[in-house]
Write a protein that holds these residues in place. Structure first.
Motif, PDB file in Angstrom:
ATOM      1  N   ILE A  17       0.865  -1.177   0.000  1.00  0.00           N
ATOM      2  CA  ILE A  17       0.000   0.000   0.000  1.00  0.00           C
ATOM      3  C   ILE A  17       0.904   1.229   0.000  1.00  0.00           C
ATOM      4  O   ILE A  17       1.747   1.385   0.892  1.00  0.00           O
ATOM      5  N   LEU A  18       0.738   2.057  -1.018  1.00  0.00           N
ATOM      6  CA  LEU A  18       1.548   3.269  -1.148  1.00  0.00           C
ATOM      7  C   LEU A  18       0.670   4.488  -0.888  1.00  0.00           C
ATOM      8  O   LEU A  18      -0.377   4.653  -1.512  1.00  0.00           O
ATOM      9  N   HIS A  19       1.101   5.325   0.039  1.00  0.00           N
ATOM     10  CA  HIS A  19       0.423   6.584   0.330  1.00  0.00           C
ATOM     11  C   HIS A  19       1.269   7.701  -0.272  1.00  0.00           C
ATOM     12  O   HIS A  19       2.323   8.052   0.261  1.00  0.00           O
ATOM     13  N   MET A  20       0.825   8.226  -1.408  1.00  0.00           N
ATOM     14  CA  MET A  20       1.593   9.222  -2.151  1.00  0.00           C
ATOM     15  C   MET A  20       1.179  10.625  -1.719  1.00  0.00           C
ATOM     16  O   MET A  20      -0.009  10.955  -1.719  1.00  0.00           O
ATOM     17  N   ARG A  72      -0.151   2.882  10.913  1.00  0.00           N
ATOM     18  CA  ARG A  72      -0.077   1.792   9.939  1.00  0.00           C
ATOM     19  C   ARG A  72       1.138   1.901   9.013  1.00  0.00           C
ATOM     20  O   ARG A  72       1.557   0.898   8.432  1.00  0.00           O
ATOM     21  N   ILE A  73       1.673   3.094   8.865  1.00  0.00           N
ATOM     22  CA  ILE A  73       2.773   3.298   7.919  1.00  0.00           C
ATOM     23  C   ILE A  73       4.075   2.766   8.504  1.00  0.00           C
ATOM     24  O   ILE A  73       4.462   3.105   9.616  1.00  0.00           O
ATOM     25  N   ASP A  74       4.740   1.907   7.724  1.00  0.00           N
ATOM     26  CA  ASP A  74       5.990   1.280   8.163  1.00  0.00           C
ATOM     27  C   ASP A  74       7.218   2.101   7.802  1.00  0.00           C
ATOM     28  O   ASP A  74       8.259   1.992   8.458  1.00  0.00           O
ATOM     29  N   ARG A 177      12.131  -3.759  -0.387  1.00  0.00           N
ATOM     30  CA  ARG A 177      11.938  -3.380   1.008  1.00  0.00           C
ATOM     31  C   ARG A 177      10.977  -4.353   1.691  1.00  0.00           C
ATOM     32  O   ARG A 177      10.022  -4.836   1.084  1.00  0.00           O
ATOM     33  N   PRO A 178      11.186  -4.627   2.974  1.00  0.00           N
ATOM     34  CA  PRO A 178      10.270  -5.524   3.682  1.00  0.00           C
ATOM     35  C   PRO A 178       8.962  -4.851   4.099  1.00  0.00           C
ATOM     36  O   PRO A 178       7.976  -5.542   4.388  1.00  0.00           O
ATOM     37  N   GLU A 179       8.938  -3.514   4.143  1.00  0.00           N
ATOM     38  CA  GLU A 179       7.753  -2.807   4.619  1.00  0.00           C
ATOM     39  C   GLU A 179       6.587  -2.989   3.638  1.00  0.00           C
ATOM     40  O   GLU A 179       6.777  -3.006   2.419  1.00  0.00           O
ATOM     41  N   LYS A 180       5.375  -3.080   4.182  1.00  0.00           N
ATOM     42  CA  LYS A 180       4.181  -3.292   3.370  1.00  0.00           C
ATOM     43  C   LYS A 180       3.396  -2.016   3.102  1.00  0.00           C
ATOM     44  O   LYS A 180       2.705  -1.900   2.099  1.00  0.00           O
ATOM     45  N   GLU A 181       3.454  -1.061   4.035  1.00  0.00           N
ATOM     46  CA  GLU A 181       2.674   0.175   3.891  1.00  0.00           C
ATOM     47  C   GLU A 181       3.649   1.340   3.958  1.00  0.00           C
ATOM     48  O   GLU A 181       4.272   1.578   5.000  1.00  0.00           O
ATOM     49  N   ILE A 182       3.781   2.057   2.839  1.00  0.00           N
ATOM     50  CA  ILE A 182       4.855   3.037   2.680  1.00  0.00           C
ATOM     51  C   ILE A 182       4.279   4.366   2.208  1.00  0.00           C
ATOM     52  O   ILE A 182       3.463   4.412   1.279  1.00  0.00           O
ATOM     53  N   ALA A 183       4.707   5.451   2.837  1.00  0.00           N
ATOM     54  CA  ALA A 183       4.357   6.800   2.388  1.00  0.00           C
ATOM     55  C   ALA A 183       5.495   7.337   1.520  1.00  0.00           C
ATOM     56  O   ALA A 183       6.668   7.155   1.843  1.00  0.00           O
ATOM     57  N   ILE A 184       5.138   7.988   0.429  1.00  0.00           N
ATOM     58  CA  ILE A 184       6.115   8.581  -0.484  1.00  0.00           C
ATOM     59  C   ILE A 184       5.817  10.070  -0.578  1.00  0.00           C
ATOM     60  O   ILE A 184       4.734  10.467  -1.011  1.00  0.00           O
ATOM     61  N   VAL A 185       6.756  10.893  -0.154  1.00  0.00           N
ATOM     62  CA  VAL A 185       6.580  12.346  -0.207  1.00  0.00           C
ATOM     63  C   VAL A 185       7.422  12.865  -1.363  1.00  0.00           C
ATOM     64  O   VAL A 185       8.648  12.812  -1.331  1.00  0.00           O
ATOM     65  N   SER A 186       6.732  13.365  -2.391  1.00  0.00           N
ATOM     66  CA  SER A 186       7.439  13.715  -3.616  1.00  0.00           C
ATOM     67  C   SER A 186       6.807  14.951  -4.244  1.00  0.00           C
ATOM     68  O   SER A 186       6.316  15.834  -3.532  1.00  0.00           O
ATOM     69  N   HIS A 187       6.783  14.997  -5.575  1.00  0.00           N
ATOM     70  CA  HIS A 187       6.395  16.192  -6.323  1.00  0.00           C
ATOM     71  C   HIS A 187       5.283  15.848  -7.309  1.00  0.00           C
ATOM     72  O   HIS A 187       5.197  14.712  -7.791  1.00  0.00           O
ATOM     73  N   GLY A 188       4.458  16.842  -7.621  1.00  0.00           N
ATOM     74  CA  GLY A 188       3.269  16.599  -8.428  1.00  0.00           C
ATOM     75  C   GLY A 188       3.525  15.878  -9.734  1.00  0.00           C
ATOM     76  O   GLY A 188       2.919  14.843 -10.022  1.00  0.00           O
ATOM     77  N   VAL A 189       4.425  16.404 -10.550  1.00  0.00           N
ATOM     78  CA  VAL A 189       4.671  15.802 -11.863  1.00  0.00           C
ATOM     79  C   VAL A 189       5.310  14.427 -11.727  1.00  0.00           C
ATOM     80  O   VAL A 189       5.042  13.523 -12.526  1.00  0.00           O
ATOM     81  N   VAL A 190       6.141  14.235 -10.717  1.00  0.00           N
ATOM     82  CA  VAL A 190       6.813  12.953 -10.520  1.00  0.00           C
ATOM     83  C   VAL A 190       5.807  11.893 -10.077  1.00  0.00           C
ATOM     84  O   VAL A 190       5.762  10.785 -10.631  1.00  0.00           O
TER      85      VAL A 190
END
Length: 241
Positions: A17-20, A72-74, A177-190
């Motif tokens: 699960i990716l939280h972008m 929940r975020i690993d 990565r072993p983590e299942k729930e990951i947040a990604i902090v990035s940029h709009g176009v990316v």
């Protein structure tokens, strides 16, 4: 907040699960609304977030706390630009948290592959790793391969195809990565182009339209990603959210 629909319920072993999250409004966003050529100014080097951006960060922090998402975020992966690191620490970090929350804060790691579109604009050029480390001691910079920014170039903007190629490499790394729930902090176009890579298997046009639209500042969008290369026979075909 938008959560994309998954077509099937797969084995958890095949899913992440990716939280972008797009960064809070940056000073460069404010200046670009007045004059797009302002983005060429050296004064906007590695632009920080604006006053409104800080409010957006505070609002999203309240949301991830109130909903229990933070627990929940690993892992949190952030672009190494100032505005994304400010957002990552402000939303998911322990700074300013009470003692009860600090133990629940996930680790934060910086990764070059999810940084903003490269080239030409000084606002998209990063600081040295040493300076970043001094500003954000709770972020892990061990994945950064060079002290100085040797990815950014002044001559031209990075082609969109190259952003999608970065997205493929970034997703491959995520699966190590072993983590299942990951947040990604990035940029709009990316983030948008990373989702273009992911949406190829989606047959539902409405999912594609909602999933791949441009991110607002500090918007959080959650998706379930299935690694079909790891597919076994124990998935259950079922519509789910």
């Amino acid at each position: 907040m938008v959560t994309a629909q998954a077509q099937f319920l797969y084995s958890p072993n095949n899913c992440k699960i990716l939280h972008m999250v797009r960064h809070g409004q940056g000073v460069h966003n404010v200046e670009a609304e007045k004059n797009i050529d302002a983005l060429l100014s050296p004064e906007l080097f590695d632009s920080p977030i604006s006053a409104l951006g800080w409010q957006q960060v505070a609002d999203l922090r309240n949301y991830v706390h109130a909903t229990g998402l933070l627990k929940r975020i690993d892992l949190v992966v952030t672009s190494p630009l100032l505005r994304t690191m400010q957002t990552a620490v402000g939303v998911f970090g322990s700074e300013g948290a009470d003692a009860g929350w600090k133990s629940n804060c996930p680790p934060i790691v910086a990764h070059e592959l999810c940084r903003d579109r490269l080239g030409l604009r000084p606002c998209d050029q990063r600081r040295s790793v040493s300076e970043c480390r001094s500003l954000f001691p709770e972020i892990d910079f061990s994945l950064m391969e060079s002290e100085e920014d040797d990815m950014w170039y002044p001559e031209a903007r990075e082609p969109y195809e190259d952003i999608e190629a970065r997205g493929i490499e970034f997703l491959k790394w995520l699966w190590t990565r072993p983590e299942k729930e990951i947040a990604i902090v990035s940029h709009g176009v990316v983030l948008q182009h990373f989702l273009y890579v992911l949406e190829n298997d989606s047959a539902d046009p409405s999912v594609k339209t909602g999933l791949c639209r441009r991110f607002n500042n500090c918007e959080l969008r959650s998706v379930v990603v299935v690694n079909k290369g790891m597919m076994d026979s124990d998935y259950i075909p079922s519509a789910t959210n």
